[in-house]
Design a protein around this motif. Structure first.
Motif, PDB file in Angstrom:
ATOM      1  N   LEU A 102     -21.231  46.640  16.412  1.00 44.23           N
ATOM      2  CA  LEU A 102     -20.055  46.150  17.127  1.00 44.23           C
ATOM      3  C   LEU A 102     -18.740  46.472  16.420  1.00 44.23           C
ATOM      4  N   TYR A 103     -18.793  46.743  15.126  1.00 48.26           N
ATOM      5  CA  TYR A 103     -17.553  46.787  14.353  1.00 48.26           C
ATOM      6  C   TYR A 103     -16.542  47.802  14.881  1.00 48.26           C
ATOM      7  N   THR A 104     -16.967  49.036  15.122  1.00 48.65           N
ATOM      8  CA  THR A 104     -15.996  50.059  15.535  1.00 48.65           C
ATOM      9  C   THR A 104     -15.358  49.693  16.875  1.00 48.65           C
ATOM     10  N   GLN A 105     -16.119  49.075  17.758  1.00 46.52           N
ATOM     11  CA  GLN A 105     -15.567  48.672  19.046  1.00 46.52           C
ATOM     12  C   GLN A 105     -14.545  47.544  18.863  1.00 46.52           C
ATOM     13  N   LEU A 106     -14.893  46.580  18.019  1.00 46.34           N
ATOM     14  CA  LEU A 106     -13.988  45.458  17.770  1.00 46.34           C
ATOM     15  C   LEU A 106     -12.707  45.908  17.072  1.00 46.34           C
ATOM     16  N   ASP A 107     -12.862  46.808  16.121  1.00 45.75           N
ATOM     17  CA  ASP A 107     -11.691  47.274  15.376  1.00 45.75           C
ATOM     18  C   ASP A 107     -10.777  48.118  16.252  1.00 45.75           C
ATOM     19  N   ALA A 108     -11.356  48.812  17.242  1.00 41.94           N
ATOM     20  CA  ALA A 108     -10.539  49.586  18.172  1.00 41.94           C
ATOM     21  C   ALA A 108      -9.761  48.660  19.104  1.00 41.94           C
ATOM     22  N   LEU A 109     -10.401  47.550  19.511  1.00 40.31           N
ATOM     23  CA  LEU A 109      -9.746  46.601  20.408  1.00 40.31           C
ATOM     24  C   LEU A 109      -8.660  45.792  19.707  1.00 40.31           C
ATOM     25  N   ARG A 110      -9.023  45.240  18.550  1.00 41.23           N
ATOM     26  CA  ARG A 110      -8.104  44.373  17.809  1.00 41.23           C
ATOM     27  C   ARG A 110      -8.094  44.802  16.350  1.00 41.23           C
ATOM     28  N   PRO A 111      -7.361  45.846  16.028  1.00 39.85           N
ATOM     29  CA  PRO A 111      -7.341  46.356  14.650  1.00 39.85           C
ATOM     30  C   PRO A 111      -7.002  45.265  13.636  1.00 39.85           C
ATOM     31  N   GLY A 112      -7.854  45.131  12.635  1.00 42.59           N
ATOM     32  CA  GLY A 112      -7.595  44.175  11.569  1.00 42.59           C
ATOM     33  C   GLY A 112      -8.089  42.773  11.821  1.00 42.59           C
ATOM     34  N   MET A 113      -8.409  42.439  13.072  1.00 43.92           N
ATOM     35  CA  MET A 113      -8.813  41.065  13.377  1.00 43.92           C
ATOM     36  C   MET A 113     -10.091  40.670  12.638  1.00 43.92           C
ATOM     37  N   PHE A 114     -10.991  41.611  12.471  1.00 43.22           N
ATOM     38  CA  PHE A 114     -12.255  41.321  11.795  1.00 43.22           C
ATOM     39  C   PHE A 114     -12.268  41.861  10.367  1.00 43.22           C
ATOM     40  N   GLY A 115     -11.105  42.241   9.877  1.00 43.65           N
ATOM     41  CA  GLY A 115     -11.005  42.720   8.508  1.00 43.65           C
ATOM     42  C   GLY A 115     -11.527  44.126   8.340  1.00 43.65           C
ATOM     43  N   SER A 116     -11.680  44.534   7.107  1.00 38.87           N
ATOM     44  CA  SER A 116     -12.202  45.869   6.815  1.00 38.87           C
ATOM     45  C   SER A 116     -13.694  45.915   7.112  1.00 38.87           C
ATOM     46  N   TRP A 117     -14.243  47.120   7.141  1.00 39.02           N
ATOM     47  CA  TRP A 117     -15.674  47.265   7.359  1.00 39.02           C
ATOM     48  C   TRP A 117     -16.466  46.566   6.261  1.00 39.02           C
ATOM     49  N   THR A 118     -15.999  46.652   5.035  1.00 40.85           N
ATOM     50  CA  THR A 118     -16.710  46.014   3.919  1.00 40.85           C
ATOM     51  C   THR A 118     -16.767  44.500   4.109  1.00 40.85           C
ATOM     52  N   LYS A 119     -15.624  43.890   4.430  1.00 37.19           N
ATOM     53  CA  LYS A 119     -15.595  42.439   4.615  1.00 37.19           C
ATOM     54  C   LYS A 119     -16.432  42.021   5.819  1.00 37.19           C
ATOM     55  N   TYR A 120     -16.340  42.791   6.909  1.00 34.88           N
ATOM     56  CA  TYR A 120     -17.115  42.477   8.115  1.00 34.88           C
ATOM     57  C   TYR A 120     -18.613  42.551   7.831  1.00 34.88           C
ATOM     58  N   SER A 121     -19.023  43.626   7.151  1.00 34.54           N
ATOM     59  CA  SER A 121     -20.456  43.808   6.890  1.00 34.54           C
ATOM     60  C   SER A 121     -20.996  42.735   5.945  1.00 34.54           C
ATOM     61  N   GLU A 122     -20.185  42.338   4.984  1.00 31.58           N
ATOM     62  CA  GLU A 122     -20.619  41.276   4.072  1.00 31.58           C
ATOM     63  C   GLU A 122     -20.755  39.941   4.801  1.00 31.58           C
ATOM     64  N   ARG A 123     -19.850  39.705   5.731  1.00 30.01           N
ATOM     65  CA  ARG A 123     -19.836  38.417   6.427  1.00 30.01           C
ATOM     66  C   ARG A 123     -20.889  38.332   7.531  1.00 30.01           C
ATOM     67  N   TYR A 124     -21.028  39.425   8.309  1.00 30.26           N
ATOM     68  CA  TYR A 124     -21.861  39.335   9.509  1.00 30.26           C
ATOM     69  C   TYR A 124     -23.099  40.244   9.513  1.00 30.26           C
ATOM     70  N   CYS A 125     -23.201  41.142   8.556  1.00 27.71           N
ATOM     71  CA  CYS A 125     -24.333  42.085   8.535  1.00 27.71           C
ATOM     72  C   CYS A 125     -25.264  41.847   7.348  1.00 27.71           C
ATOM     73  N   ASN A 126     -25.038  40.757   6.631  1.00 26.25           N
ATOM     74  CA  ASN A 126     -25.858  40.455   5.449  1.00 26.25           C
ATOM     75  C   ASN A 126     -25.919  41.669   4.526  1.00 26.25           C
ATOM     76  N   ALA A 127     -24.777  42.301   4.325  1.00 31.05           N
ATOM     77  CA  ALA A 127     -24.726  43.530   3.529  1.00 31.05           C
ATOM     78  C   ALA A 127     -25.155  43.273   2.089  1.00 31.05           C
ATOM     79  N   HIS A 128     -25.934  44.197   1.581  1.00 34.15           N
ATOM     80  CA  HIS A 128     -26.393  44.075   0.189  1.00 34.15           C
ATOM     81  C   HIS A 128     -26.789  45.446  -0.333  1.00 34.15           C
ATOM     82  N   ARG A 129     -26.844  45.549  -1.646  1.00 31.23           N
ATOM     83  CA  ARG A 129     -27.212  46.804  -2.285  1.00 31.23           C
ATOM     84  C   ARG A 129     -28.720  46.987  -2.193  1.00 31.23           C
ATOM     85  N   ALA A 130     -29.145  48.145  -1.684  1.00 28.06           N
ATOM     86  CA  ALA A 130     -30.571  48.450  -1.548  1.00 28.06           C
ATOM     87  C   ALA A 130     -30.885  49.722  -2.330  1.00 28.06           C
TER      88      ALA A 130
END
Length: 205
Positions: A102-130
């Protein structure tokens, strides 16, 4: 799209609508409504000309094709969308199950509203080092994400709009092809028949 525009926006005349089919149609980009395919946007000259038009509204159909941040289609569309004052993204499946889509679509609609990709992925994608780098295929804080999505997304289930949909229409469309194309199609049909016959023999054995 052109037919539906004429149906629902009678103030828009057929001469106000441009359907871009090739590079020769660049002169029509100043029409009131411009319809263009993803494929045509891959042409550098076409992208440059569109970016200069200053369109007030951009509508992207099947926007789930923008789910990959690295895809050429996404990298082409997002900058153009960010130039428009208003944008509408349409899709029956905006995400197949992972917040990362969803991130690229959200960022295109409302730039910056969901923060950077790194912040978004950490918050909503359970991002972690693999083992093979940054893994963003998970999901986290979904209730919060669903609440935030309500500010940018209108979701309609089929059951909600079924009585508003037109009846199914089946239509036979005749397509003209030249001799070379006809021969190529005959060869492909023959190949399919051979494959079907081979599969039938395998089942018998």
């Amino acid at each position: 799209w052109a037919d539906e525009l004429e149906r629902w926006l009678p103030s828009v005349l057929p001469t106000d609508i441009a359907v871009i089919r090739s590079g020769q149609d660049i002169a029509n980009l100043q029409r009131q409504v411009v319809l263009i395919t993803y494929g045509m946007l891959q042409q550098k000259v076409m992208r440059e000309q569109i970016s200069r038009q200053g369109y007030k509204v951009m509508i992207v159909d099947e926007c789930h094709y923008m789910k990959s941040r690295k895809a050429a289609r996404t990298q082409t569309l997002v900058p153009l969308l960010k130039m428009a004052r208003r944008k509408i993204l349409l899709s029956g499946t905006p995400a197949l199950g992972r917040p990362e889509e969803l991130y690229t679509q959200l960022d295109a609609l409302r730039p910056g509203m969901f923060g950077s990709w790194t912040k978004y992925s950490e918050r909503y994608c359970n991002a972690h080092r693999a083992h093979f780098g940054w893994d963003t295929k998970g999901a986290s804080n979904l209730e919060e994400l669903h609440e935030r999505l309500k500010t940018v997304m209108i979701r309609r289930l089929k059951a909600d709009v079924l009585d508003q949909l037109p009846s199914k229409r089946r239509q036979r469309v005749h397509i003209e092809i030249d001799d070379r194309q006809a021969k190529d199609m005959q060869n492909k049909f023959a190949e399919m028949q051979r494959l079907d016959a081979g599969n039938a023999e395998d089942h018998i054995k």
